[in-house]
Design an enzyme around this catalytic site. Structure first.
Site, PDB file in Angstrom:
ATOM      1  N   GLU A  75       0.801  -1.235   0.000  1.00 22.85           N
ATOM      2  CA  GLU A  75       0.000   0.000   0.000  1.00 22.85           C
ATOM      3  C   GLU A  75       0.830   1.280   0.000  1.00 22.85           C
ATOM      4  O   GLU A  75       0.623   2.170   0.829  1.00 22.85           O
ATOM      5  CB  GLU A  75      -0.949  -0.003   1.203  1.00 22.85           C
ATOM      6  CG  GLU A  75      -1.916  -1.174   1.162  1.00 22.85           C
ATOM      7  CD  GLU A  75      -2.835  -1.242   2.385  1.00 22.85           C
ATOM      8  OE1 GLU A  75      -2.666  -0.452   3.308  1.00 22.85           O
ATOM      9  OE2 GLU A  75      -3.741  -2.101   2.390  1.00 22.85           O
ATOM     10  N   GLU A 106      -5.776 -10.874  -1.290  1.00 24.79           N
ATOM     11  CA  GLU A 106      -6.523 -10.735  -0.019  1.00 24.79           C
ATOM     12  C   GLU A 106      -8.024 -10.739  -0.268  1.00 24.79           C
ATOM     13  O   GLU A 106      -8.765  -9.958   0.332  1.00 24.79           O
ATOM     14  CB  GLU A 106      -6.127  -9.436   0.700  1.00 24.79           C
ATOM     15  CG  GLU A 106      -4.639  -9.267   0.932  1.00 24.79           C
ATOM     16  CD  GLU A 106      -4.289  -8.064   1.791  1.00 24.79           C
ATOM     17  OE1 GLU A 106      -5.173  -7.510   2.460  1.00 24.79           O
ATOM     18  OE2 GLU A 106      -3.100  -7.680   1.798  1.00 24.79           O
TER      19      GLU A 106
HETATM   20  C1  GLA Z   1      -4.843  -4.786   4.474  1.00 20.12           C
HETATM   21  C2  GLA Z   1      -3.538  -5.454   4.809  1.00 20.12           C
HETATM   22  C3  GLA Z   1      -3.716  -6.790   5.468  1.00 20.12           C
HETATM   23  C4  GLA Z   1      -4.842  -6.815   6.442  1.00 20.12           C
HETATM   24  C5  GLA Z   1      -6.084  -6.341   5.763  1.00 20.12           C
HETATM   25  C6  GLA Z   1      -7.276  -6.413   6.654  1.00 20.12           C
HETATM   26  O1  GLA Z   1      -5.337  -5.150   3.285  1.00 20.12           O
HETATM   27  O2  GLA Z   1      -2.710  -5.629   3.710  1.00 20.12           O
HETATM   28  O3  GLA Z   1      -2.554  -7.114   6.144  1.00 20.12           O
HETATM   29  O4  GLA Z   1      -4.527  -6.028   7.548  1.00 20.12           O
HETATM   30  O5  GLA Z   1      -5.870  -5.001   5.389  1.00 20.12           O
HETATM   31  O6  GLA Z   1      -7.129  -7.104   7.803  1.00 20.12           O
END
Ligand code: GLA
Length: 390
Positions: A179, A294
Protein backbone atom coordinates in the site's frame (compact mmCIF):
# COMPACT_ATOMS: atom_id res chain seq x y z
CA UNK A 1 2.15 -29.46 -8.78
CA UNK A 2 0.58 -31.55 -6.11
CA UNK A 3 -3.08 -32.49 -6.07
CA UNK A 4 -3.66 -32.59 -9.80
CA UNK A 5 -6.96 -34.18 -10.61
CA UNK A 6 -9.40 -34.11 -13.49
CA UNK A 7 -12.36 -31.97 -12.57
CA UNK A 8 -15.48 -31.98 -14.70
CA UNK A 9 -17.13 -28.66 -15.38
CA UNK A 10 -20.66 -28.09 -14.13
CA UNK A 11 -22.67 -27.98 -17.34
CA UNK A 12 -25.75 -25.89 -17.75
CA UNK A 13 -27.61 -27.00 -14.62
CA UNK A 14 -30.18 -24.33 -13.72
CA UNK A 15 -29.61 -23.02 -10.22
CA UNK A 16 -32.68 -20.79 -9.68
CA UNK A 17 -30.71 -18.73 -7.21
CA UNK A 18 -32.32 -15.51 -5.94
CA UNK A 19 -32.89 -14.00 -9.38
CA UNK A 20 -34.58 -10.88 -8.01
CA UNK A 21 -31.85 -10.08 -5.54
CA UNK A 22 -29.27 -10.55 -8.24
CA UNK A 23 -31.21 -8.35 -10.64
CA UNK A 24 -31.45 -5.59 -8.00
CA UNK A 25 -27.79 -5.90 -7.29
CA UNK A 26 -26.82 -5.62 -10.91
CA UNK A 27 -29.15 -2.69 -11.50
CA UNK A 28 -26.99 -0.75 -9.10
CA UNK A 29 -23.98 -1.30 -11.23
CA UNK A 30 -22.79 0.96 -13.96
CA UNK A 31 -23.78 0.19 -17.49
CA UNK A 32 -20.22 -0.57 -18.48
CA UNK A 33 -19.99 -3.18 -15.74
CA UNK A 34 -22.78 -5.31 -17.16
CA UNK A 35 -21.63 -8.39 -19.02
CA UNK A 36 -23.88 -9.54 -21.88
CA UNK A 37 -27.03 -11.36 -20.78
CA UNK A 38 -25.87 -14.82 -21.79
CA UNK A 39 -22.66 -14.33 -19.83
CA UNK A 40 -24.52 -13.19 -16.76
CA UNK A 41 -26.63 -16.33 -16.91
CA UNK A 42 -23.57 -18.44 -17.36
CA UNK A 43 -21.75 -16.89 -14.41
CA UNK A 44 -24.78 -17.37 -12.17
CA UNK A 45 -24.40 -21.13 -12.47
CA UNK A 46 -22.13 -22.16 -9.64
CA UNK A 47 -22.59 -25.89 -10.06
CA UNK A 48 -19.39 -27.85 -9.78
CA UNK A 49 -18.89 -31.54 -10.22
CA UNK A 50 -17.04 -33.69 -7.75
CA UNK A 51 -15.66 -33.07 -4.31
CA UNK A 52 -12.21 -31.77 -5.24
CA UNK A 53 -10.91 -28.99 -2.99
CA UNK A 54 -10.20 -25.41 -4.07
CA UNK A 55 -6.46 -26.03 -4.16
CA UNK A 56 -6.95 -29.11 -6.36
CA UNK A 57 -9.25 -27.33 -8.81
CA UNK A 58 -6.84 -24.40 -8.98
CA UNK A 59 -3.78 -26.62 -9.37
CA UNK A 60 -5.55 -28.43 -12.19
CA UNK A 61 -5.24 -25.17 -14.15
CA UNK A 62 -1.77 -24.21 -12.95
CA UNK A 63 -3.25 -21.72 -10.47
CA UNK A 64 -2.32 -21.55 -6.79
CA UNK A 65 -5.12 -21.15 -4.24
CA UNK A 66 -4.56 -20.33 -0.59
CA UNK A 67 -5.76 -18.18 2.29
CA UNK A 68 -4.60 -16.00 5.13
CA UNK A 69 -5.03 -17.25 8.68
CA UNK A 70 -4.13 -16.23 12.18
CA UNK A 71 -2.06 -18.21 14.64
CA UNK A 72 -4.81 -18.53 17.22
CA UNK A 73 -7.52 -20.38 15.27
CA UNK A 74 -4.92 -22.60 13.63
CA UNK A 75 -3.52 -23.60 17.00
CA UNK A 76 -6.81 -23.89 18.90
CA UNK A 77 -9.34 -25.23 16.39
CA UNK A 78 -8.25 -28.59 15.03
CA UNK A 79 -11.13 -28.90 12.59
CA UNK A 80 -10.36 -25.48 11.18
CA UNK A 81 -6.69 -26.39 10.79
CA UNK A 82 -7.69 -29.60 8.98
CA UNK A 83 -10.02 -27.78 6.60
CA UNK A 84 -7.36 -25.18 6.02
CA UNK A 85 -4.76 -27.74 5.04
CA UNK A 86 -7.26 -29.50 2.77
CA UNK A 87 -8.51 -26.49 0.85
CA UNK A 88 -5.35 -24.39 0.68
CA UNK A 89 -2.03 -24.75 -1.08
CA UNK A 90 -0.72 -21.56 0.55
CA UNK A 91 -0.78 -20.20 4.08
CA UNK A 92 -0.33 -16.46 4.63
CA UNK A 93 0.05 -15.32 8.24
CA UNK A 94 -2.54 -12.54 8.51
CA UNK A 95 -0.64 -10.54 11.16
CA UNK A 96 2.21 -12.65 12.46
CA UNK A 97 4.89 -11.30 10.12
CA UNK A 98 4.00 -7.66 10.56
CA UNK A 99 6.40 -5.39 12.45
CA UNK A 100 4.03 -5.02 15.38
CA UNK A 101 4.04 -8.75 16.04
CA UNK A 102 7.66 -9.45 15.20
CA UNK A 103 9.28 -6.48 16.95
CA UNK A 104 8.31 -6.22 20.65
CA UNK A 105 11.31 -3.91 21.23
CA UNK A 106 13.73 -2.14 18.87
CA UNK A 107 16.39 -4.75 19.64
CA UNK A 108 14.34 -7.94 19.74
CA UNK A 109 12.51 -10.12 17.29
CA UNK A 110 9.81 -12.58 18.34
CA UNK A 111 9.39 -15.30 15.77
CA UNK A 112 7.45 -17.78 17.90
CA UNK A 113 4.13 -17.45 16.05
CA UNK A 114 5.50 -17.15 12.55
CA UNK A 115 7.86 -20.09 13.14
CA UNK A 116 4.94 -22.24 14.25
CA UNK A 117 3.01 -21.24 11.14
CA UNK A 118 5.99 -22.00 8.89
CA UNK A 119 6.14 -25.46 10.41
CA UNK A 120 2.40 -25.94 9.99
CA UNK A 121 2.73 -25.08 6.31
CA UNK A 122 5.66 -27.43 5.87
CA UNK A 123 3.97 -30.27 7.72
CA UNK A 124 0.94 -30.00 5.46
CA UNK A 125 2.92 -29.62 2.28
CA UNK A 126 1.69 -26.06 1.79
CA UNK A 127 3.51 -23.04 0.46
CA UNK A 128 4.18 -20.28 2.98
CA UNK A 129 3.80 -16.65 1.92
CA UNK A 130 5.19 -13.61 3.71
CA UNK A 131 3.13 -10.51 4.46
CA UNK A 132 4.52 -7.87 4.80
CA UNK A 133 7.99 -6.29 5.10
CA UNK A 134 7.19 -2.61 4.59
CA UNK A 135 3.84 -1.07 5.45
CA UNK A 136 2.74 2.17 7.07
CA UNK A 137 0.38 0.33 9.44
CA UNK A 138 0.99 -2.29 12.12
CA UNK A 139 4.20 -0.59 13.22
CA UNK A 140 5.17 -1.10 16.88
CA UNK A 141 4.53 1.63 19.43
CA UNK A 142 8.26 2.33 19.85
CA UNK A 143 8.70 3.02 16.14
CA UNK A 144 7.87 6.70 16.21
CA UNK A 145 10.22 7.54 19.07
CA UNK A 146 13.06 5.36 17.97
CA UNK A 147 13.27 5.57 14.17
CA UNK A 148 14.56 8.78 12.61
CA UNK A 149 16.15 9.95 9.37
CA UNK A 150 19.59 8.92 10.54
CA UNK A 151 18.79 5.33 11.44
CA UNK A 152 15.74 4.54 9.25
CA UNK A 153 17.75 2.85 6.53
CA UNK A 154 19.49 0.68 9.10
CA UNK A 155 16.17 -0.30 10.70
CA UNK A 156 14.60 -1.11 7.35
CA UNK A 157 17.47 -3.12 5.91
CA UNK A 158 18.19 -4.97 9.17
CA UNK A 159 14.55 -5.88 9.51
CA UNK A 160 14.35 -7.20 5.98
CA UNK A 161 17.66 -9.05 6.24
CA UNK A 162 16.77 -10.72 9.51
CA UNK A 163 13.24 -11.75 8.57
CA UNK A 164 13.83 -12.74 4.95
CA UNK A 165 17.01 -14.68 5.74
CA UNK A 166 15.28 -16.55 8.54
CA UNK A 167 12.62 -17.81 6.16
CA UNK A 168 14.77 -18.20 3.06
CA UNK A 169 13.74 -21.47 1.42
CA UNK A 170 10.56 -21.54 3.52
CA UNK A 171 8.73 -18.43 2.37
CA UNK A 172 8.35 -18.71 -1.40
CA UNK A 173 6.90 -15.25 -1.93
CA UNK A 174 6.96 -11.95 -0.03
CA UNK A 175 4.78 -8.89 -0.07
CA UNK A 176 7.81 -6.62 0.12
CA UNK A 177 5.96 -3.31 0.12
CA UNK A 178 2.26 -2.92 0.94
CA UNK A 179 0.00 0.00 0.00
CA UNK A 180 2.59 2.60 -1.00
CA UNK A 181 0.33 4.40 -3.47
CA UNK A 182 -2.47 6.81 -2.66
CA UNK A 183 -3.61 8.77 -5.68
CA UNK A 184 -3.19 12.55 -5.45
CA UNK A 185 -1.19 12.35 -2.24
CA UNK A 186 2.09 13.45 -3.82
CA UNK A 187 3.73 13.89 -7.17
CA UNK A 188 4.07 10.24 -8.03
CA UNK A 189 1.05 9.27 -5.99
CA UNK A 190 3.25 7.98 -3.19
CA UNK A 191 1.33 7.70 0.06
CA UNK A 192 2.63 9.82 2.94
CA UNK A 193 4.05 7.16 5.21
CA UNK A 194 6.76 7.12 7.87
CA UNK A 195 9.00 5.37 5.35
CA UNK A 196 8.52 8.04 2.68
CA UNK A 197 9.10 10.78 5.23
CA UNK A 198 12.23 9.17 6.64
CA UNK A 199 13.84 7.75 3.52
CA UNK A 200 12.29 9.46 0.50
CA UNK A 201 10.81 7.75 -2.56
CA UNK A 202 13.71 5.31 -2.86
CA UNK A 203 12.58 3.30 0.17
CA UNK A 204 10.57 1.05 -2.15
CA UNK A 205 13.52 0.21 -4.33
CA UNK A 206 15.72 -0.22 -1.27
CA UNK A 207 13.27 -2.72 0.23
CA UNK A 208 13.14 -4.85 -2.92
CA UNK A 209 16.90 -4.87 -3.40
CA UNK A 210 17.49 -5.81 0.23
CA UNK A 211 14.90 -8.60 0.10
CA UNK A 212 16.40 -10.00 -3.12
CA UNK A 213 19.87 -10.07 -1.58
CA UNK A 214 18.51 -11.79 1.55
CA UNK A 215 16.72 -14.51 -0.45
CA UNK A 216 17.49 -14.54 -4.18
CA UNK A 217 14.91 -17.33 -4.76
CA UNK A 218 11.87 -15.61 -3.28
CA UNK A 219 9.18 -14.06 -5.46
CA UNK A 220 9.06 -10.39 -4.55
CA UNK A 221 5.68 -8.72 -4.81
CA UNK A 222 4.35 -5.18 -4.60
CA UNK A 223 0.90 -5.39 -2.98
CA UNK A 224 -1.88 -2.78 -2.99
CA UNK A 225 -5.60 -2.23 -2.48
CA UNK A 226 -8.40 -0.37 -4.29
CA UNK A 227 -7.35 -1.39 -7.78
CA UNK A 228 -10.45 -3.27 -8.82
CA UNK A 229 -13.44 -0.99 -9.36
CA UNK A 230 -14.57 1.43 -12.00
CA UNK A 231 -14.34 5.03 -10.83
CA UNK A 232 -12.01 7.94 -11.42
CA UNK A 233 -10.08 7.50 -8.18
CA UNK A 234 -9.42 3.83 -8.82
CA UNK A 235 -8.45 4.54 -12.41
CA UNK A 236 -5.89 7.06 -11.17
CA UNK A 237 -4.63 4.55 -8.62
CA UNK A 238 -4.19 1.86 -11.29
CA UNK A 239 -2.29 4.37 -13.36
CA UNK A 240 -0.01 5.37 -10.46
CA UNK A 241 0.67 1.75 -9.55
CA UNK A 242 1.48 0.93 -13.16
CA UNK A 243 3.88 3.87 -13.32
CA UNK A 244 5.55 2.73 -10.11
CA UNK A 245 5.98 -0.78 -11.51
CA UNK A 246 7.36 0.65 -14.76
CA UNK A 247 9.85 2.80 -12.86
CA UNK A 248 11.01 -0.11 -10.74
CA UNK A 249 11.39 -2.40 -13.76
CA UNK A 250 13.23 0.23 -15.78
CA UNK A 251 15.74 0.63 -12.94
CA UNK A 252 16.34 -3.11 -12.81
CA UNK A 253 14.78 -3.45 -9.35
CA UNK A 254 14.19 -7.13 -8.51
CA UNK A 255 10.38 -7.22 -8.47
CA UNK A 256 8.45 -10.20 -9.76
CA UNK A 257 4.80 -9.40 -9.38
CA UNK A 258 1.86 -7.29 -8.39
CA UNK A 259 -0.49 -8.32 -5.60
CA UNK A 260 -4.01 -7.01 -6.03
CA UNK A 261 -5.65 -7.24 -2.63
CA UNK A 262 -9.25 -7.52 -3.88
CA UNK A 263 -11.19 -6.66 -0.74
CA UNK A 264 -14.48 -6.32 -2.60
CA UNK A 265 -17.94 -5.17 -1.62
CA UNK A 266 -21.23 -6.89 -2.43
CA UNK A 267 -22.90 -3.52 -3.06
CA UNK A 268 -20.10 -1.87 -4.94
CA UNK A 269 -20.71 -0.53 -8.37
CA UNK A 270 -19.00 -3.21 -10.31
CA UNK A 271 -16.04 -3.73 -12.52
CA UNK A 272 -15.28 -2.36 -15.88
CA UNK A 273 -14.17 -5.49 -17.66
CA UNK A 274 -12.29 -3.65 -20.36
CA UNK A 275 -10.38 -1.34 -18.01
CA UNK A 276 -9.52 -4.12 -15.60
CA UNK A 277 -8.37 -6.41 -18.40
CA UNK A 278 -6.22 -3.65 -19.87
CA UNK A 279 -4.66 -2.97 -16.51
CA UNK A 280 -3.85 -6.64 -15.99
CA UNK A 281 -2.43 -6.83 -19.51
CA UNK A 282 -0.28 -3.74 -18.94
CA UNK A 283 1.10 -5.22 -15.72
CA UNK A 284 1.73 -8.57 -17.41
CA UNK A 285 3.55 -6.82 -20.27
CA UNK A 286 6.15 -5.69 -17.72
CA UNK A 287 6.95 -9.37 -17.27
CA UNK A 288 5.30 -9.43 -13.86
CA UNK A 289 3.11 -12.09 -12.32
CA UNK A 290 -0.22 -11.06 -10.87
CA UNK A 291 -1.57 -12.40 -7.61
CA UNK A 292 -4.99 -11.87 -6.07
CA UNK A 293 -3.76 -11.59 -2.51
CA UNK A 294 -6.52 -10.73 -0.02
CA UNK A 295 -9.89 -11.46 -1.55
CA UNK A 296 -13.10 -11.27 0.45
CA UNK A 297 -16.54 -9.70 -0.08
CA UNK A 298 -18.06 -7.38 2.52
CA UNK A 299 -21.81 -6.93 2.73
CA UNK A 300 -22.62 -4.00 5.02
CA UNK A 301 -25.34 -2.64 2.77
CA UNK A 302 -27.12 -5.88 1.90
CA UNK A 303 -30.41 -6.67 3.61
CA UNK A 304 -30.81 -9.93 5.47
CA UNK A 305 -33.80 -10.52 3.20
CA UNK A 306 -31.48 -10.39 0.19
CA UNK A 307 -30.05 -13.63 -0.97
CA UNK A 308 -26.72 -12.57 0.50
CA UNK A 309 -24.83 -15.75 -0.25
CA UNK A 310 -25.83 -15.65 -3.90
CA UNK A 311 -24.87 -12.01 -4.33
CA UNK A 312 -21.53 -12.55 -2.61
CA UNK A 313 -20.90 -15.67 -4.67
CA UNK A 314 -21.75 -13.64 -7.78
CA UNK A 315 -19.06 -11.10 -6.91
CA UNK A 316 -16.50 -13.87 -6.43
CA UNK A 317 -17.40 -15.45 -9.74
CA UNK A 318 -17.61 -12.23 -11.76
CA UNK A 319 -14.31 -10.95 -10.44
CA UNK A 320 -12.34 -14.17 -10.59
CA UNK A 321 -13.57 -15.06 -14.09
CA UNK A 322 -12.49 -11.65 -15.28
CA UNK A 323 -9.14 -11.71 -13.51
CA UNK A 324 -8.32 -15.29 -14.47
CA UNK A 325 -8.88 -14.42 -18.13
CA UNK A 326 -5.44 -12.84 -17.90
CA UNK A 327 -2.91 -15.69 -17.99
CA UNK A 328 -0.45 -13.74 -15.81
CA UNK A 329 -2.89 -14.08 -12.89
CA UNK A 330 -1.65 -17.28 -11.34
CA UNK A 331 -2.58 -17.08 -7.66
CA UNK A 332 -5.78 -16.51 -5.72
CA UNK A 333 -5.64 -15.95 -1.98
CA UNK A 334 -8.67 -15.21 0.15
CA UNK A 335 -8.27 -13.16 3.33
CA UNK A 336 -9.42 -15.99 5.53
CA UNK A 337 -11.14 -19.26 4.76
CA UNK A 338 -14.11 -19.43 7.12
CA UNK A 339 -16.67 -16.79 8.13
CA UNK A 340 -15.90 -17.82 11.70
CA UNK A 341 -12.60 -15.96 11.48
CA UNK A 342 -12.82 -12.81 9.40
CA UNK A 343 -11.51 -9.31 10.06
CA UNK A 344 -14.75 -8.02 8.48
CA UNK A 345 -16.79 -8.96 11.54
CA UNK A 346 -14.91 -6.13 13.32
CA UNK A 347 -13.97 -3.85 10.47
CA UNK A 348 -17.22 -3.92 8.47
CA UNK A 349 -19.90 -5.53 10.65
CA UNK A 350 -23.56 -5.45 9.67
CA UNK A 351 -25.58 -2.83 11.53
CA UNK A 352 -28.20 -5.41 12.48
CA UNK A 353 -25.54 -7.56 14.15
CA UNK A 354 -26.15 -10.53 11.85
CA UNK A 355 -22.80 -12.25 11.25
CA UNK A 356 -21.14 -11.45 7.93
CA UNK A 357 -20.49 -14.20 5.36
CA UNK A 358 -17.58 -13.00 3.21
CA UNK A 359 -15.53 -16.20 2.76
CA UNK A 360 -15.69 -19.64 1.07
CA UNK A 361 -16.61 -21.65 4.18
CA UNK A 362 -19.34 -20.71 6.64
CA UNK A 363 -18.83 -20.37 10.40
CA UNK A 364 -19.42 -24.12 10.80
CA UNK A 365 -16.73 -24.78 8.20
CA UNK A 366 -19.22 -25.99 5.59
CA UNK A 367 -18.67 -25.10 1.96
CA UNK A 368 -21.10 -22.41 0.87
CA UNK A 369 -22.04 -20.72 -2.38
CA UNK A 370 -18.94 -18.51 -2.36
CA UNK A 371 -16.89 -21.73 -2.29
CA UNK A 372 -18.80 -22.99 -5.33
CA UNK A 373 -18.29 -19.70 -7.14
CA UNK A 374 -14.53 -19.85 -6.61
CA UNK A 375 -14.44 -23.54 -7.49
CA UNK A 376 -16.35 -22.98 -10.71
CA UNK A 377 -14.18 -19.97 -11.66
CA UNK A 378 -11.16 -22.28 -11.32
CA UNK A 379 -12.89 -25.06 -13.28
CA UNK A 380 -13.68 -22.61 -16.08
CA UNK A 381 -10.24 -20.94 -16.19
CA UNK A 382 -7.87 -21.70 -19.03
CA UNK A 383 -4.89 -23.78 -18.01
CA UNK A 384 -1.70 -21.83 -17.33
CA UNK A 385 1.46 -23.06 -18.96
CA UNK A 386 3.39 -22.45 -15.83
CA UNK A 387 5.63 -24.92 -14.14
CA UNK A 388 6.10 -23.97 -10.52
CA UNK A 389 9.40 -24.80 -9.06
CA UNK A 390 8.95 -24.80 -5.34
C1 GLA B 1 -4.84 -4.79 4.47
C2 GLA B 1 -3.54 -5.45 4.81
C3 GLA B 1 -3.72 -6.79 5.47
C4 GLA B 1 -4.84 -6.82 6.44
C5 GLA B 1 -6.08 -6.34 5.76
C6 GLA B 1 -7.28 -6.41 6.65
O1 GLA B 1 -5.34 -5.15 3.28
O2 GLA B 1 -2.71 -5.63 3.71
O3 GLA B 1 -2.55 -7.11 6.14
O4 GLA B 1 -4.53 -6.03 7.55
O5 GLA B 1 -5.87 -5.00 5.39
O6 GLA B 1 -7.13 -7.10 7.80
Amino acid sequence: MKGRRTVLLGLGAATGLGAVAIANHFQNQQQSAQPPLEDRQKVRDFTVVGKATLQERAANKGIIYGAAAQYKPLTTNKRFAQHFAQECAVLVPANELKWKTLRPTPEKFNFSRSDWMAEFAQKHNMLFRGHTLVWYQALPKWFEDKVNRKNAEKFLTEHINTVVQRYAGKIYSWDVVNEAILPNSSKQGLRQTPWLRLLGADYIEMAFRTAAAADPQALLIYNDNNLEYDNAKTETKRDRVLKLLERLKSKGVPIHGLGIQSHLGASSRGFNAKRLRNFLKDVASLDLQILITEMDVSETKLLVADDRDTIIAGVYHDYLSLALDEPAVNTVITWGLSDRYTWLSHFAPRQDGVPVRPLPLDAELERKLAWNAIASAFDQASPRNIKYNF
